[in-house]
Design an enzyme around this catalytic site. Sequence first.
Site, PDB file in Angstrom:
ATOM      1  CG  HIS A  73      36.748  23.355  59.518  1.00 20.62           C
ATOM      2  ND1 HIS A  73      37.413  23.687  58.365  1.00 20.62           N
ATOM      3  CD2 HIS A  73      35.520  23.925  59.420  1.00 20.62           C
ATOM      4  CE1 HIS A  73      36.630  24.436  57.603  1.00 20.62           C
ATOM      5  NE2 HIS A  73      35.483  24.602  58.227  1.00 20.62           N
ATOM      6  CE1 TYR A 201      46.905  22.780  54.360  1.00 22.57           C
ATOM      7  CE2 TYR A 201      45.003  21.588  55.216  1.00 22.57           C
ATOM      8  CZ  TYR A 201      45.905  22.628  55.314  1.00 22.57           C
ATOM      9  OH  TYR A 201      45.825  23.508  56.372  1.00 22.57           O
ATOM     10  N   PRO A 293      52.977  28.554  55.187  1.00 24.98           N
ATOM     11  CG  PRO A 293      51.710  29.690  53.615  1.00 24.98           C
ATOM     12  CD  PRO A 293      53.103  29.400  53.997  1.00 24.98           C
ATOM     13  CE  LYS A 297      50.570  23.429  63.547  1.00 28.35           C
ATOM     14  NZ  LYS A 297      49.206  23.469  64.011  1.00 28.35           N
ATOM     15  CE1 TYR A 384      46.081  21.527  59.107  1.00 27.99           C
ATOM     16  CE2 TYR A 384      44.116  21.577  60.494  1.00 27.99           C
ATOM     17  CZ  TYR A 384      44.795  21.975  59.349  1.00 27.99           C
ATOM     18  OH  TYR A 384      44.190  22.840  58.458  1.00 27.99           O
TER      19      TYR A 384
HETATM   20  C1  LIG Z   1      50.809  37.094  52.950  1.00 26.76           C
HETATM   21  C2  LIG Z   1      50.761  36.261  54.213  1.00 26.76           C
HETATM   22  C3  LIG Z   1      49.873  35.169  54.308  1.00 26.76           C
HETATM   23  C4  LIG Z   1      49.826  34.390  55.466  1.00 26.76           C
HETATM   24  N1  LIG Z   1      48.977  33.322  55.532  1.00 26.76           N
HETATM   25  C5  LIG Z   1      48.939  32.569  56.667  1.00 26.76           C
HETATM   26  C6  LIG Z   1      48.088  31.474  56.800  1.00 26.76           C
HETATM   27  O1  LIG Z   1      47.332  31.151  55.898  1.00 26.76           O
HETATM   28  N2  LIG Z   1      48.106  30.772  57.979  1.00 26.76           N
HETATM   29  C7  LIG Z   1      48.928  31.119  59.032  1.00 26.76           C
HETATM   30  O2  LIG Z   1      48.897  30.515  60.113  1.00 26.76           O
HETATM   31  N3  LIG Z   1      49.753  32.142  58.925  1.00 26.76           N
HETATM   32  C8  LIG Z   1      49.771  32.874  57.775  1.00 26.76           C
HETATM   33  N4  LIG Z   1      50.596  33.925  57.695  1.00 26.76           N
HETATM   34  C9  LIG Z   1      51.392  34.197  58.847  1.00 26.76           C
HETATM   35  C10 LIG Z   1      50.605  34.994  59.865  1.00 26.76           C
HETATM   36  O3  LIG Z   1      49.826  35.958  59.207  1.00 26.76           O
HETATM   37  C11 LIG Z   1      51.606  35.607  60.806  1.00 26.76           C
HETATM   38  O4  LIG Z   1      52.257  34.550  61.478  1.00 26.76           O
HETATM   39  C12 LIG Z   1      51.012  36.588  61.796  1.00 26.76           C
HETATM   40  O5  LIG Z   1      50.585  37.753  61.136  1.00 26.76           O
HETATM   41  C13 LIG Z   1      52.045  36.954  62.865  1.00 26.76           C
HETATM   42  O6  LIG Z   1      51.571  38.012  63.621  1.00 26.76           O
HETATM   43  P1  LIG Z   1      52.588  39.072  64.239  1.00 26.76           P
HETATM   44  O7  LIG Z   1      51.733  40.018  64.992  1.00 26.76           O
HETATM   45  O8  LIG Z   1      53.681  38.366  64.930  1.00 26.76           O
HETATM   46  O9  LIG Z   1      53.256  39.798  62.988  1.00 26.76           O
HETATM   47  P2  LIG Z   1      52.593  40.743  61.898  1.00 26.76           P
HETATM   48  O10 LIG Z   1      51.210  40.312  61.587  1.00 26.76           O
HETATM   49  O11 LIG Z   1      53.573  40.828  60.780  1.00 26.76           O
HETATM   50  O12 LIG Z   1      52.493  42.147  62.631  1.00 26.76           O
HETATM   51  C14 LIG Z   1      53.623  42.964  62.841  1.00 26.76           C
HETATM   52  C15 LIG Z   1      53.164  44.400  62.954  1.00 26.76           C
HETATM   53  O13 LIG Z   1      54.285  45.223  63.241  1.00 26.76           O
HETATM   54  C16 LIG Z   1      54.235  46.381  62.436  1.00 26.76           C
HETATM   55  N5  LIG Z   1      55.587  46.912  62.298  1.00 26.76           N
HETATM   56  C17 LIG Z   1      56.582  46.468  61.478  1.00 26.76           C
HETATM   57  N6  LIG Z   1      57.673  47.223  61.621  1.00 26.76           N
HETATM   58  C18 LIG Z   1      57.387  48.156  62.554  1.00 26.76           C
HETATM   59  C19 LIG Z   1      58.113  49.223  63.112  1.00 26.76           C
HETATM   60  N7  LIG Z   1      59.386  49.477  62.756  1.00 26.76           N
HETATM   61  N8  LIG Z   1      57.512  49.990  64.056  1.00 26.76           N
HETATM   62  C20 LIG Z   1      56.220  49.761  64.443  1.00 26.76           C
HETATM   63  N9  LIG Z   1      55.482  48.754  63.911  1.00 26.76           N
HETATM   64  C21 LIG Z   1      56.062  47.969  62.983  1.00 26.76           C
HETATM   65  C22 LIG Z   1      53.619  45.896  61.140  1.00 26.76           C
HETATM   66  O14 LIG Z   1      53.040  46.957  60.387  1.00 26.76           O
HETATM   67  C23 LIG Z   1      52.574  44.926  61.657  1.00 26.76           C
HETATM   68  O15 LIG Z   1      51.339  45.543  61.913  1.00 26.76           O
HETATM   69  C24 LIG Z   1      50.674  34.697  56.540  1.00 26.76           C
HETATM   70  C25 LIG Z   1      51.553  35.789  56.452  1.00 26.76           C
HETATM   71  C26 LIG Z   1      51.615  36.565  55.297  1.00 26.76           C
HETATM   72  C27 LIG Z   1      52.596  37.724  55.219  1.00 26.76           C
END
Ligand SMILES: Cc1cc2nc3c(=O)[nH]c(=O)nc-3n(C[C@H](O)[C@H](O)[C@H](O)COP(=O)(O)OP(=O)(O)OC[C@H]3O[C@@H](n4cnc5c(N)ncnc54)[C@H](O)[C@@H]3O)c2cc1C
Length: 411
Positions: A73, A201, A293, A297, A384
């Site tokens: 995009h 948006y 969201p 970011k 962005y």
């Molecule tokens: C509903 C939702 C919608 C979103 N939409 C967007 C969007 O449109 N655009 C955007 O940029 N971002 C979005 N985000 C944010 C984005 O998805 C996150 O920033 C991203 O998932 C971060 O990745 P992460 O690996 O740091 O954390 P997570 O994806 O949360 O991964 C953490 C992992 O750790 C595991 N875990 C937790 N506790 C424990 C434990 N005690 N022991 C072992 N494992 C554990 C969890 O099961 C999970 O698999 C959204 C988030 C959510 C919740």
Amino acid sequence: MARTQVAVIGAGPSGLLLSQLLYLNGIDNVVLERQSREHVAGRIRAGVLEPGTVDLLLQAKVGERLLSERLVHDGFALGFAGRSFRVDLKRFTGDAVSVYGQTEVTKDLTDARLAAGAKLIFDAAEVSVEGFDGAHPMVRYSHGGRTHELNCDFIAGCDGYHGVCRRSVPEGASQSFERFYPFGWLGILADVPPVADELIYSNNARGFALCSMRSLMRSRYYVQCPLDEKLEQWPDERFWDELRRRLPAQVAEALVTGPSIEKSIAPLRSFVVEPLTFGRLFLVGDAAHIVPPTGAKGLNLAAADVRVLFQGLTEYYRTGRSEGIDRYSEQCLRRIWKAVRFSWWFTSLTHKFSEDPFSHRLQLAELDYLTGSEAALASLAENYVGLPFERTDCKAAPSETSAVPTAPPHR
Ligand SMILES: Cc1cc2nc3c(=O)[nH]c(=O)nc-3n(C[C@H](O)[C@H](O)[C@H](O)COP(=O)(O)OP(=O)(O)OC[C@H]3O[C@@H](n4cnc5c(N)ncnc54)[C@H](O)[C@@H]3O)c2cc1C
């Protein structure tokens, strides 16, 4: 007792990406994930990747499907006052974003890790992290009915907002900054063609709406909703009606609707913990920060943390020098706060915070200014697509003494 160099807690995008990059650089690691593989693979979340995130995924050698299936995009649209204005990212930055779902990123990384014979342990229960304030951290967990202990040099807390790592930091050793927004996003996923080629948006007196997508045949739409709203109150027809009302008329007319295949409500919040490093424990991604969201970011910030940490750890294991990991927290926080600021600003500009018509007029005036100003558009576009990574002239002087409790590096 088992031993590894880096224990990675969490198999979300940050944990998997860090694990893969460490592996490619010869650094042994084990990933412990609380959920099942199917649960992790099924989570519907982010979908817009900055060019810097794409580069890192290519570096991690998981870019093949991404490059062939992503939608590139060059811009996005702002809807307001009944009209639609295109923000030309390419023109202002020379760059573009990629639409490729977090679900796919997670799948590609999981497949790559397992194909390489990674120690990736799903369904790990009662994970606890200990000893990270000294030279010998340890992770304890239950799996297959047995308790296991894993010795390591470092722990990467990639376990999201609700994980165990941040909660294991001693009281008083960290400071949290938080802002809750008085609304959430009601999102649906549907196998219908997107209403437009690029994201829209939309600021509307009824509330914000976002037209997004995952592919040419899969659309992701959101409407702002009250925090106490229940999914049962939102049958598909009500969602589509509300979405149409919040879009410029021409866009609403073009909307193709269909049955939802997923529907969820997510609260919006900004959250940052400082610092990100506690001895030999590093907080990464959502474990350390959450952004609303708006502006996409969250996932990109998680990837940016991973970039800094894997570079620091690689330097440490290759040379014994700890400057990179010592600066992890400070370096990441600079980028994090800029993304927090951008996400907060973009949310404030596009969402309905109250019934106050004065506030809505101010938003419309700012949108009018923004879309008429080359300088303001350039700033929006730059944020962005993702701010550039730290320039060398911004680097702090290398510290004389390492912040990491001493232990010999593995060679
Ligand atoms: C509903 C939702 C919608 C979103 N939409 C967007 C969007 O449109 N655009 C955007 O940029 N971002 C979005 N985000 C944010 C984005 O998805 C996150 O920033 C991203 O998932 C971060 O990745 P992460 O690996 O740091 O954390 P997570 O994806 O949360 O991964 C953490 C992992 O750790 C595991 N875990 C937790 N506790 C424990 C434990 N005690 N022991 C072992 N494992 C554990 C969890 O099961 C999970 O698999 C959204 C988030 C959510 C919740």
